[in-house]
Motif scaffolding. Structure first.
Motif, PDB file in Angstrom:
ATOM      1  N   GLN A   9      39.625  14.377 -46.028  1.00  0.00           N
ATOM      2  CA  GLN A   9      40.076  13.336 -45.111  1.00  0.00           C
ATOM      3  C   GLN A   9      40.755  13.870 -43.852  1.00  0.00           C
ATOM      4  OE1 GLN A   9      42.378  10.347 -47.176  1.00  0.00           O
ATOM      5  NE2 GLN A   9      40.930  10.284 -48.879  1.00  0.00           N
ATOM      6  N   ARG A  10      41.160  15.124 -43.871  1.00  0.00           N
ATOM      7  CA  ARG A  10      41.800  15.670 -42.675  1.00  0.00           C
ATOM      8  C   ARG A  10      40.789  15.778 -41.538  1.00  0.00           C
ATOM      9  NH1 ARG A  10      41.567  18.654 -39.068  1.00  0.00           N
ATOM     10  NH2 ARG A  10      39.649  19.459 -39.958  1.00  0.00           N
ATOM     11  N   ARG A  11      41.118  15.165 -40.424  1.00  0.00           N
ATOM     12  CA  ARG A  11      40.269  15.199 -39.242  1.00  0.00           C
ATOM     13  C   ARG A  11      41.141  15.443 -38.018  1.00  0.00           C
ATOM     14  NH1 ARG A  11      35.682  12.723 -39.196  1.00  0.00           N
ATOM     15  NH2 ARG A  11      35.289  14.294 -37.600  1.00  0.00           N
ATOM     16  N   ALA A  12      40.517  15.856 -36.928  1.00  0.00           N
ATOM     17  CA  ALA A  12      41.241  16.036 -35.670  1.00  0.00           C
ATOM     18  C   ALA A  12      41.345  14.685 -34.968  1.00  0.00           C
ATOM     19  CB  ALA A  12      40.527  17.053 -34.796  1.00  0.00           C
ATOM     20  N   VAL A  13      42.468  14.025 -35.173  1.00  0.00           N
ATOM     21  CA  VAL A  13      42.696  12.691 -34.612  1.00  0.00           C
ATOM     22  C   VAL A  13      43.287  12.829 -33.207  1.00  0.00           C
ATOM     23  CG1 VAL A  13      44.105  10.602 -34.846  1.00  0.00           C
ATOM     24  CG2 VAL A  13      42.917  11.551 -36.835  1.00  0.00           C
ATOM     25  N   LYS A  14      42.712  12.097 -32.258  1.00  0.00           N
ATOM     26  CA  LYS A  14      43.131  12.207 -30.854  1.00  0.00           C
ATOM     27  C   LYS A  14      44.054  11.079 -30.406  1.00  0.00           C
ATOM     28  CE  LYS A  14      40.151  15.633 -30.232  1.00  0.00           C
ATOM     29  NZ  LYS A  14      40.582  17.016 -29.980  1.00  0.00           N
ATOM     30  N   HIS A  15      44.017   9.942 -31.091  1.00  0.00           N
ATOM     31  CA  HIS A  15      44.779   8.776 -30.653  1.00  0.00           C
ATOM     32  C   HIS A  15      45.770   8.357 -31.741  1.00  0.00           C
ATOM     33  CE1 HIS A  15      42.068   8.361 -27.234  1.00  0.00           C
ATOM     34  NE2 HIS A  15      41.092   8.597 -28.080  1.00  0.00           N
ATOM     35  N   TYR A  16      47.064   8.281 -31.342  1.00  0.00           N
ATOM     36  CA  TYR A  16      48.138   8.034 -32.302  1.00  0.00           C
ATOM     37  C   TYR A  16      48.933   6.785 -31.956  1.00  0.00           C
ATOM     38  CZ  TYR A  16      47.203  12.652 -34.144  1.00  0.00           C
ATOM     39  OH  TYR A  16      46.589  13.726 -34.713  1.00  0.00           O
ATOM     40  N   LYS A  17      49.503   6.188 -32.991  1.00  0.00           N
ATOM     41  CA  LYS A  17      50.438   5.092 -32.782  1.00  0.00           C
ATOM     42  C   LYS A  17      51.689   5.666 -32.117  1.00  0.00           C
ATOM     43  CE  LYS A  17      48.710   2.475 -36.741  1.00  0.00           C
ATOM     44  NZ  LYS A  17      48.973   1.969 -38.106  1.00  0.00           N
ATOM     45  N   VAL A  18      52.094   5.029 -31.028  1.00  0.00           N
ATOM     46  CA  VAL A  18      53.222   5.559 -30.260  1.00  0.00           C
ATOM     47  C   VAL A  18      54.544   5.033 -30.811  1.00  0.00           C
ATOM     48  CG1 VAL A  18      51.814   5.860 -28.193  1.00  0.00           C
ATOM     49  CG2 VAL A  18      53.057   3.716 -28.552  1.00  0.00           C
ATOM     50  N   ASN A  19      55.602   5.721 -30.412  1.00  0.00           N
ATOM     51  CA  ASN A  19      56.967   5.324 -30.789  1.00  0.00           C
ATOM     52  C   ASN A  19      57.183   5.280 -32.299  1.00  0.00           C
ATOM     53  OD1 ASN A  19      57.661   4.980 -28.029  1.00  0.00           O
ATOM     54  ND2 ASN A  19      56.710   2.947 -28.067  1.00  0.00           N
ATOM     55  N   VAL A 168      52.845  35.307 -28.786  1.00  0.00           N
ATOM     56  CA  VAL A 168      51.603  34.678 -28.324  1.00  0.00           C
ATOM     57  C   VAL A 168      51.567  33.239 -28.821  1.00  0.00           C
ATOM     58  CG1 VAL A 168      50.243  36.807 -28.191  1.00  0.00           C
ATOM     59  CG2 VAL A 168      50.329  35.530 -30.338  1.00  0.00           C
ATOM     60  N   ILE A 169      50.816  32.413 -28.100  1.00  0.00           N
ATOM     61  CA  ILE A 169      50.603  31.034 -28.523  1.00  0.00           C
ATOM     62  C   ILE A 169      49.270  30.961 -29.247  1.00  0.00           C
ATOM     63  CG2 ILE A 169      50.233  28.657 -27.754  1.00  0.00           C
ATOM     64  CD1 ILE A 169      51.971  29.321 -25.303  1.00  0.00           C
ATOM     65  N   ALA A 170      49.284  30.403 -30.446  1.00  0.00           N
ATOM     66  CA  ALA A 170      48.045  30.235 -31.201  1.00  0.00           C
ATOM     67  C   ALA A 170      47.397  28.888 -30.897  1.00  0.00           C
ATOM     68  CB  ALA A 170      48.316  30.362 -32.695  1.00  0.00           C
ATOM     69  N   MET A 171      48.199  27.817 -30.944  1.00  0.00           N
ATOM     70  CA  MET A 171      47.669  26.471 -30.735  1.00  0.00           C
ATOM     71  C   MET A 171      48.828  25.489 -30.668  1.00  0.00           C
ATOM     72  SD  MET A 171      46.224  25.615 -34.579  1.00  0.00           S
ATOM     73  CE  MET A 171      45.696  27.314 -34.911  1.00  0.00           C
ATOM     74  N   MET A 172      48.501  24.258 -30.324  1.00  0.00           N
ATOM     75  CA  MET A 172      49.437  23.157 -30.504  1.00  0.00           C
ATOM     76  C   MET A 172      48.903  22.304 -31.646  1.00  0.00           C
ATOM     77  SD  MET A 172      50.897  21.893 -26.803  1.00  0.00           S
ATOM     78  CE  MET A 172      49.383  21.553 -25.919  1.00  0.00           C
ATOM     79  N   ILE A 173      49.798  21.633 -32.349  1.00  0.00           N
ATOM     80  CA  ILE A 173      49.407  20.719 -33.422  1.00  0.00           C
ATOM     81  C   ILE A 173      50.163  19.410 -33.242  1.00  0.00           C
ATOM     82  CG2 ILE A 173      49.281  20.304 -35.910  1.00  0.00           C
ATOM     83  CD1 ILE A 173      49.245  23.311 -36.338  1.00  0.00           C
ATOM     84  N   ALA A 174      49.412  18.328 -33.088  1.00  0.00           N
ATOM     85  CA  ALA A 174      49.989  16.989 -33.022  1.00  0.00           C
ATOM     86  C   ALA A 174      49.881  16.359 -34.403  1.00  0.00           C
ATOM     87  CB  ALA A 174      49.238  16.149 -31.993  1.00  0.00           C
ATOM     88  N   ILE A 175      50.927  15.645 -34.808  1.00  0.00           N
ATOM     89  CA  ILE A 175      50.954  14.997 -36.127  1.00  0.00           C
ATOM     90  C   ILE A 175      51.526  13.591 -35.983  1.00  0.00           C
ATOM     91  CG2 ILE A 175      51.924  15.067 -38.467  1.00  0.00           C
ATOM     92  CD1 ILE A 175      52.042  18.099 -38.243  1.00  0.00           C
ATOM     93  N   GLY A 176      50.860  12.638 -36.593  1.00  0.00           N
ATOM     94  CA  GLY A 176      51.346  11.265 -36.554  1.00  0.00           C
ATOM     95  C   GLY A 176      50.410  10.347 -37.315  1.00  0.00           C
ATOM     96  N   HIS A 177      50.500   9.049 -37.028  1.00  0.00           N
ATOM     97  CA  HIS A 177      49.625   8.063 -37.656  1.00  0.00           C
ATOM     98  C   HIS A 177      48.550   7.645 -36.661  1.00  0.00           C
ATOM     99  CE1 HIS A 177      52.027   7.705 -41.265  1.00  0.00           C
ATOM    100  NE2 HIS A 177      53.120   7.545 -40.525  1.00  0.00           N
TER     101      HIS A 177
END
Length: 200
Positions: A9-19, A168-177
């Motif tokens: 179920q893990r996917r690269a989600v681009k759009h998140y619920k804000v706040n 060094v920078i490897a990546m950024m990771i965004a996490i949310g709903h």
């Protein structure tokens, strides 16, 4: 959540619920899991920049060419690595090992990395990759979505987070709903295309 469910179920989600903030208990559980990610010689090269400042998020979003997940997700991490961690008080990495083990591992570690800049960097990036996957699967297990990102101006992000020398920078990771589900999988290669036995 079952580990195989999390992987599926893990996917690269681009759009998140804000706040929406991540509760402290979830953040602690997430980071406790990430800190168990394996590293060579237990060096633990990773350094996590948790970005909570709204203005900083907007600056990073600009450096990531306007990608919404940078500002909208509950959590944003810039996953970095200390390339020279192998030689920074290495006794820390074997502190709980018997002295006989330490006496073997510490010289071995030095011999493996000393003077080998490419191996040092490769090892740091490998460690970040394992930590990133651990973080994303742990997030999924906690009910969150995530997105690993390399689409950004590395130099600008380094400037914004005051990246120390030798890191060094490897990546950024965004996490949310997720506000919107990820696109369907683009197409996984069949196992026969990626698995060989014994040799190519």
């Amino acid at each position: 959540m079952d580990i195989f469910q999390a992987i599926q179920q893990r996917r690269a989600v681009k759009h998140y619920k804000v706040n929406q903030n991540m509760p402290t208990a979830d953040f602690t559980a997430l980071m406790d899991a990430v800190l168990l990610a394996p590293t060579s010689y237990n060096i633990q090269h990773w350094r996590f920049v948790r970005v909570t400042d709204t203005a900083q998020r907007e600056d990073l979003k600009a450096a990531a060419w306007g990608q919404a997940q940078v500002s909208d997700a509950a959590e944003l991490f810039v996953l970095c690595a200390d390339v020279n961690a192998w030689n920074d008080r290495p006794e820390r990495y074997v502190a709980n090992s018997p002295k006989e083990t330490q006496d073997v591992l510490l010289p071995m570690m030095y011999g493996f990395y000393n003077g080998k800049e490419q191996i040092q960097r490769d090892e740091a990036m490998r460690s970040c990759g394992i930590a990133a996957q651990t973080m994303m699967l742990a997030a999924k297990g906690l009910g969150y979505d995530s997105c690993p990102m390399v689409g950004f101006d590395q130099a600008k992000v380094a400037e914004l987070i005051c990246l120390p020398e030798g890191h060094v920078i490897a990546m950024m990771i965004a996490i949310g709903h997720a506000e919107k589900a990820a696109y369907p999988r683009a197409g996984q290669l069949p196992l026969s295309d990626v698995l060989v036995e014994n040799r190519f």
